[in-house]
Design an enzyme around this catalytic site. Structure first.
Site, PDB file in Angstrom:
ATOM      1  N   LYS A 165     -26.035  -9.798   8.563  1.00 51.85           N
ATOM      2  CA  LYS A 165     -26.796  -8.861   9.385  1.00 51.85           C
ATOM      3  C   LYS A 165     -26.055  -8.547  10.685  1.00 51.85           C
ATOM      4  O   LYS A 165     -25.815  -9.453  11.500  1.00 51.85           O
ATOM      5  CB  LYS A 165     -28.175  -9.444   9.699  1.00 51.85           C
ATOM      6  CG  LYS A 165     -28.982  -9.818   8.463  1.00 51.85           C
ATOM      7  CD  LYS A 165     -29.297  -8.605   7.613  1.00 51.85           C
ATOM      8  CE  LYS A 165     -30.060  -9.006   6.357  1.00 51.85           C
ATOM      9  NZ  LYS A 165     -30.344  -7.853   5.490  1.00 51.85           N
ATOM     10  N   ASP A 194     -24.838  -5.716   6.588  1.00 54.95           N
ATOM     11  CA  ASP A 194     -26.102  -4.987   6.472  1.00 54.95           C
ATOM     12  C   ASP A 194     -26.633  -4.657   7.862  1.00 54.95           C
ATOM     13  O   ASP A 194     -26.932  -5.543   8.653  1.00 54.95           O
ATOM     14  CB  ASP A 194     -27.106  -5.847   5.697  1.00 54.95           C
ATOM     15  CG  ASP A 194     -28.312  -5.033   5.267  1.00 54.95           C
ATOM     16  OD1 ASP A 194     -28.375  -3.836   5.604  1.00 54.95           O
ATOM     17  OD2 ASP A 194     -29.188  -5.595   4.577  1.00 54.95           O
ATOM     18  N   GLU A 219     -23.933  -1.600   4.944  1.00 53.21           N
ATOM     19  CA  GLU A 219     -25.162  -1.159   4.280  1.00 53.21           C
ATOM     20  C   GLU A 219     -26.141  -0.542   5.273  1.00 53.21           C
ATOM     21  O   GLU A 219     -26.402  -1.121   6.330  1.00 53.21           O
ATOM     22  CB  GLU A 219     -25.824  -2.345   3.571  1.00 53.21           C
ATOM     23  CG  GLU A 219     -27.066  -1.936   2.776  1.00 53.21           C
ATOM     24  CD  GLU A 219     -27.461  -2.990   1.765  1.00 53.21           C
ATOM     25  OE1 GLU A 219     -26.882  -3.000   0.660  1.00 53.21           O
ATOM     26  OE2 GLU A 219     -28.330  -3.823   2.078  1.00 53.21           O
ATOM     27  N   ASP A 242     -29.489   1.255   0.819  1.00 51.86           N
ATOM     28  CA  ASP A 242     -30.624   0.627   0.151  1.00 51.86           C
ATOM     29  C   ASP A 242     -31.957   1.182   0.639  1.00 51.86           C
ATOM     30  O   ASP A 242     -32.749   1.710  -0.135  1.00 51.86           O
ATOM     31  CB  ASP A 242     -30.570  -0.918   0.233  1.00 51.86           C
ATOM     32  CG  ASP A 242     -30.627  -1.473   1.640  1.00 51.86           C
ATOM     33  OD1 ASP A 242     -30.414  -0.722   2.612  1.00 51.86           O
ATOM     34  OD2 ASP A 242     -30.883  -2.688   1.773  1.00 51.86           O
ATOM     35  N   LYS A 266     -33.661  -2.289  -4.630  1.00 51.36           N
ATOM     36  CA  LYS A 266     -34.707  -3.293  -4.400  1.00 51.36           C
ATOM     37  C   LYS A 266     -35.886  -2.913  -5.283  1.00 51.36           C
ATOM     38  O   LYS A 266     -36.463  -1.831  -5.139  1.00 51.36           O
ATOM     39  CB  LYS A 266     -35.105  -3.311  -2.923  1.00 51.36           C
ATOM     40  CG  LYS A 266     -33.933  -3.638  -1.988  1.00 51.36           C
ATOM     41  CD  LYS A 266     -34.173  -4.916  -1.205  1.00 51.36           C
ATOM     42  CE  LYS A 266     -32.940  -5.371  -0.461  1.00 51.36           C
ATOM     43  NZ  LYS A 266     -32.721  -4.699   0.805  1.00 51.36           N
TER      44      LYS A 266
END
Ligand code: MG
Length: 370
Positions: A165, A194, A219, A242, A266
């Protein structure tokens, strides 16, 4: 075959440690999980799980699943759970949108279909490509040193993939994080940075261009797909989408316009495996590689995601996630797929292949029956 009863359970799943999402702006300590048991007139029972990552990460809400089921469940009674496209149609007619409500129903119906047909979920989704799926660890935002140390901790457990992250207004700090982690990266180790929408276009451009020579994949760097399309034109690092990949139409737009090179499906966000497999097929047709992850949850949710991952040829399959490893409680002790040496494997057993321990779920919050 007909659905005769749907039973709904609510269970809080506390995290072992508090978790900070990208930029440190969102803190998570407990997940509100919904478990669904679908029974049929032939005595076969299927299970589904819907566990949003809190209610501040995506437009999904634990209590919203239970509310939505009040509308959906009556429409599904007497339907054939083995007819996944029809089940999908009935749900979309009864309650347009609200995809995260539908995913656990779709999962439970496929569990039943698998048991009836004798096929595992990967086989039911088109066929199992018999290689275990690499599990990505989830590295909370912190200082470069603490993030490198956390990766090392997972590495010792056998992990060869890490979802890290980053994201925030301090672009110098993000550049330092990426450089430190890339410098520490082992050969064949897969790292996904991400951002969880935390950057503005300017911040994204600054960081991604500063580390562009490293070939790192980022991401969801920005809020919308349009923002990412704009970023694609002025940066060279591979991009994964995503959070704004919700529908099949989103996937088609992403593929047609060359907006990213990777997608992360997801299951709950896209409305279940029946919808997710179509997104998978479009991605593969366009040479876009795929991560598959639950939005969170127990071994059931991980098994669902790993099942779709295992239906993806290895050259397109980048990894999955094992949220169960971050939970303080286990609702299916000793059951279901568990990450081993940083991999998840779905065995060739019919349907989901396991059930939760019902005694750990408490009393049902609702039952619907014919
Ligand atoms: Mg993500």
């Amino acid at each position: 075959m007909k659905i005769t009863k749907i039973t709904v359970y609510q269970k809080n799943l506390p995290l072992s440690e508090p978790y900070w999402l990208s930029g440190g702006r969102l803190k998570f300590e407990t997940l509100d999980a919904t478990f669904i048991k679908v029974e049929t007139d032939q005595g076969v029972t299927g299970w589904g799980e819907g566990t949003p990552w809190g209610h501040t990460y995506l437009p999904a809400h634990g209590p919203g699943i239970r509310s939505g089921l009040q509308t959906l469940a009556p429409a599904l009674l007497s339907e054939n759970p083995c007819q996944s496209n029809r089940i999908e149609y009935v749900m979309d007619k009864a309650l347009p949108g609200h995809l995260y409500v539908k995913a656990p129903i779709d999962m439970a119906c496929l569990d039943i279909h698998g048991q009836i047909s004798g096929e595992s979920l990967p086989n039911l989704l088109g066929g199992s490509f018999d290689v275990p799926t690499r599990v990505m660890s989830s590295i909370s935002t912190g200082s470069p040193e603490s993030m490198v140390a956390l990766i090392e901790k997972y590495r010792a457990l056998g992990y060869r993939g890490h979802s890290v992250k980053v994201g925030g207004s301090n672009t110098d700090l993000d550049i330092a994080r990426v450089k430190a982690i890339e410098q520490d990266r082992r050969e064949d180790e897969r790292i996904l940075y991400d951002v969880n929408r935390a950057w503005t276009r300017r911040e994204a451009a600054i960081v991604m261009n500063a580390v562009g020579h490293l070939g790192a994949t980022f991401e969801q760097p920005c809020e919308t797909t349009a923002d990412i399309a704009a970023l694609r034109r002025i940066t060279s690092s591979p991009i994964s989408i995503d959070e704004t990949l919700v529908s099949l139409n989103d996937m088609v737009e992403i593929a047609q316009n060359g907006i990213c090179e990777v997608v992360n499906i997801k299951i709950n966000r896209v409305g279940g495996l029946t919808k997710a497999r179509r997104i998978r097929d479009v991605a593969i047709a366009h040479g876009i590689q795929i991560y598959v992850m639950a939005t969170g949850g127990s071994a059931l949710a991980d098994a669902e995601a790993a099942a779709l991952a295992q239906s993806i040829p290895e050259e397109f399959r980048l990894g999955c996630w094992s949220c169960q490893d971050m939970l303080a409680i286990d609702i299916a002790p000793g059951r279901g797929p568990r990450s081993k040496n940083g991999e998840l494997w779905i065995p060739d057993t019919p349907g989901l292949g396991f059930v939760p321990d019902e005694s750990l779920l408490g009393d049902p919050t609702a039952t619907y029956s014919v």
